[in-house]
Design an enzyme around this catalytic site. Structure first.
Site, short mmCIF file in Angstrom:
data_model
loop_
_atom_site.label_atom_id
_atom_site.label_comp_id
_atom_site.label_asym_id
_atom_site.label_seq_id
_atom_site.Cartn_x
_atom_site.Cartn_y
_atom_site.Cartn_z
N THR A 92 57.26 45.91 -35.07
CA THR A 92 58.53 46.14 -35.76
C THR A 92 59.56 46.57 -34.73
O THR A 92 59.37 47.58 -34.03
CB THR A 92 58.36 47.19 -36.87
OG1 THR A 92 57.42 46.65 -37.80
CG2 THR A 92 59.67 47.47 -37.58
N SER B 129 50.69 48.92 -42.34
CA SER B 129 51.63 49.73 -41.55
C SER B 129 50.89 50.65 -40.59
O SER B 129 49.82 51.18 -40.91
CB SER B 129 52.49 50.56 -42.50
OG SER B 129 53.16 51.58 -41.79
N HIS C 190 64.49 45.39 -42.71
CA HIS C 190 63.69 46.55 -43.08
C HIS C 190 63.99 46.97 -44.54
O HIS C 190 64.00 48.16 -44.87
CB HIS C 190 63.96 47.72 -42.12
CG HIS C 190 62.76 48.55 -41.80
ND1 HIS C 190 62.08 48.45 -40.61
CD2 HIS C 190 62.10 49.50 -42.51
CE1 HIS C 190 61.08 49.32 -40.60
NE2 HIS C 190 61.06 49.97 -41.75
N TYR D 74 54.13 50.25 -34.64
CA TYR D 74 55.28 50.98 -34.13
C TYR D 74 54.85 51.55 -32.79
O TYR D 74 53.81 52.20 -32.70
CB TYR D 74 55.63 52.16 -35.05
CG TYR D 74 56.44 51.81 -36.27
CD1 TYR D 74 57.61 51.08 -36.19
CD2 TYR D 74 56.05 52.28 -37.53
CE1 TYR D 74 58.37 50.81 -37.31
CE2 TYR D 74 56.81 52.02 -38.66
CZ TYR D 74 57.97 51.28 -38.55
OH TYR D 74 58.71 51.01 -39.64
N LYS E 297 59.01 41.63 -35.99
CA LYS E 297 59.58 41.87 -37.32
C LYS E 297 60.90 42.64 -37.20
O LYS E 297 60.92 43.73 -36.61
CB LYS E 297 58.58 42.69 -38.15
CG LYS E 297 59.11 43.17 -39.50
CD LYS E 297 58.00 43.85 -40.29
CE LYS E 297 58.46 44.29 -41.66
NZ LYS E 297 59.24 45.53 -41.66
C1 FMN Z 1 58.83 52.66 -48.62
C2 FMN Z 1 58.90 51.66 -47.53
C3 FMN Z 1 58.20 51.89 -46.36
C4 FMN Z 1 58.22 50.95 -45.33
N1 FMN Z 1 57.45 51.16 -44.23
C5 FMN Z 1 57.44 50.23 -43.25
C6 FMN Z 1 56.59 50.38 -42.12
O1 FMN Z 1 55.84 51.34 -42.02
N2 FMN Z 1 56.65 49.44 -41.16
C7 FMN Z 1 57.47 48.34 -41.24
O2 FMN Z 1 57.48 47.50 -40.35
N3 FMN Z 1 58.26 48.16 -42.31
C8 FMN Z 1 58.26 49.05 -43.32
N4 FMN Z 1 59.03 48.84 -44.43
C9 FMN Z 1 59.84 47.60 -44.53
C10 FMN Z 1 59.04 46.50 -45.21
O3 FMN Z 1 58.01 46.01 -44.38
C11 FMN Z 1 59.92 45.29 -45.58
O4 FMN Z 1 60.66 44.90 -44.44
C12 FMN Z 1 60.88 45.54 -46.73
O5 FMN Z 1 60.33 46.43 -47.67
C13 FMN Z 1 61.21 44.22 -47.41
O6 FMN Z 1 62.15 44.38 -48.40
P1 FMN Z 1 61.82 44.50 -49.98
O7 FMN Z 1 61.31 45.88 -50.20
O8 FMN Z 1 63.15 44.24 -50.58
O9 FMN Z 1 60.80 43.43 -50.34
C14 FMN Z 1 59.00 49.77 -45.47
C15 FMN Z 1 59.71 49.55 -46.65
C16 FMN Z 1 59.65 50.46 -47.68
C17 FMN Z 1 60.40 50.17 -48.95
#
Ligand code: FMN
Length: 345
Positions: free
Chosen positions: A155, A106, A244, A129, A220
């Site tokens: 993203t 990330s 997300h 981002y 994404k």
């Molecule tokens: C705590 C947390 C932080 C996240 N931070 C980012 C991020 O910084 N950038 C991003 O593209 N997606 C982020 N995501 C989304 C994840 O990349 C992903 O799309 C998502 O967690 C997938 O679903 P799942 O948790 O059910 O496997 C985050 C998700 C969570 C739970």
């Protein structure tokens, strides 16, 4: 370790984390309808096995953007892994590298992209981002390319953060710092992010982004055919069907329910991956059958990290590997390529 399913890590993680960190990790947006739906939608679908196929050997390996991975599974970008473990992203990146899984870092990681790259072998992509100060993106892409990241994962579903109630009830103000970008503590993390993001980013900006490096671009956060088509037309090498993890716009469909629409629109011109609610080997093969080349998991790896550090993440990968292998064998699919559309209802 008395953990027999990825879900077992969740309760352990909840105990290990502060209420603020737990709220940030586990929460979704608004009523969390989409958050729940991501998992529920997998459970409404059913598999169609074929029998009397030689599955004495099952090969779970595949490629993404031309690079070999040992399972059609990767670690999704998740911000602030330092809240789960003192070494943060370094631990899951190391495990992913050792076990042949891709790791996506990330922009808002706790450790810097260079520190994470120093874990050594492994396929790593950098999640970007774009912030209002576009020079930050230019620097990040340059740094990521220099440090050996093999793709930029832009993203596109966060022009601003979704409305996340759990975070409002347990404000996260102490993040332990960010590795890649300057950041001052004190304000609620989600507001800091909201203040930084460039909500004006649009399709025309992708040419600028692609000019910053030779790295392939992955978009994404695609949830429909029109945007999937535009992604291909604007030069994306792959798209990730993602909502997300239910953290942005609530009431959008589960990712597994829009996968086929995206796959049809892309029509073989780019790779299609999926994330959101993948918790079992059976979920992985369902996504493959519906046209995903690979899937990514967010929270399960995070919970494994919070619950048991390196041993936890290693166990999570072992469990997934065993489950994917078993699901493929019982489905009558000795290879990933054999997991075709007819294997799911
Ligand atoms: C705590 C947390 C932080 C996240 N931070 C980012 C991020 O910084 N950038 C991003 O593209 N997606 C982020 N995501 C989304 C994840 O990349 C992903 O799309 C998502 O967690 C997938 O679903 P799942 O948790 O059910 O496997 C985050 C998700 C969570 C739970």
């Amino acid at each position: 370790m008395d953990v027999h399913a990825l879900a077992d890590f969740e309760a352990l993680a909840r105990e290990a984390l502060s209420p603020e960190a737990w709220g940030y990790y586990a929460g979704g947006a608004w009523d969390e309808v989409t958050l729940r739906e991501n998992e529920a939608a997998f459970r409404r679908r059913f598999l169609r096995p074929r029998v009397l196929v030689d599955v004495s050997r099952v090969d779970t390996a595949t490629t993404i953007l031309g690079e070999r991975i040992s399972l059609p599974v990767g670690v999704a970008p998740v911000a602030l892994q330092g809240l789960a473990h003192p070494e943060g992203e370094v631990v899951p990146a190391r495990v992913a590298g050792r076990t042949g899984l891709p790791y996506v870092l990330s922009t808002f990681s706790s450790r810097s992209l260079e520190t994470v790259a120093a874990v050594g072998r492994g396929l790593r992509w950098f999640q970007l981002y774009v912030q209002q100060d576009r020079r930050i993106a230019e620097q990040l892409v340059r740094r990521a390319a220099e440090a050996g990241y093999r793709a930029i994962v832009l993203t596109v579903d966060l022009p601003r953060p979704g409305i996340r109630e759990r975070e409002r009830r347990h404000p996260l103000t102490e993040t332990g710092g960010l590795g890649n970008v300057p950041h001052t503590e004190g304000a609620q993390f989600i507001d800091v992010i909201g203040g930084l993001m460039d909500a004006s980013l649009d399709w025309d900006d992708l040419a600028w982004l692609r000019s910053l490096s030779d790295l392939p671009l992955v978009l994404k956060g695609i949830l429909g055919g029109e945007d999937a088509r535009l992604a291909v037309e604007h030069g994306a090498s792959a798209v990730i069907v993602s909502n997300h993890g239910g953290r942005q716009l609530d009431r959008v469909p589960a990712t597994i329910d829009v996968l086929e629409e995206v796959v049809a629109a892309v029509d073989g011109r780019a790779e299609v991956y999926l994330d959101g609610g993948v918790r079992r080997g059976t979920d992985v093969v369902m996504a493959l059958a519906l046209g995903a080349r690979a899937v990514f998991l967010g929270r399960p790896f995070l919970y494994a990290l919070a619950a048991a550090g390196e041993a936890g993440v290693t166990r999570a990968v072992e469990l997934l590997r065993e489950e994917v292998e078993a699901a493929m064998a019982l489905l009558g699919c000795p290879t990933v390529a054999a997991v075709t559309r007819d294997r799911v209802r």
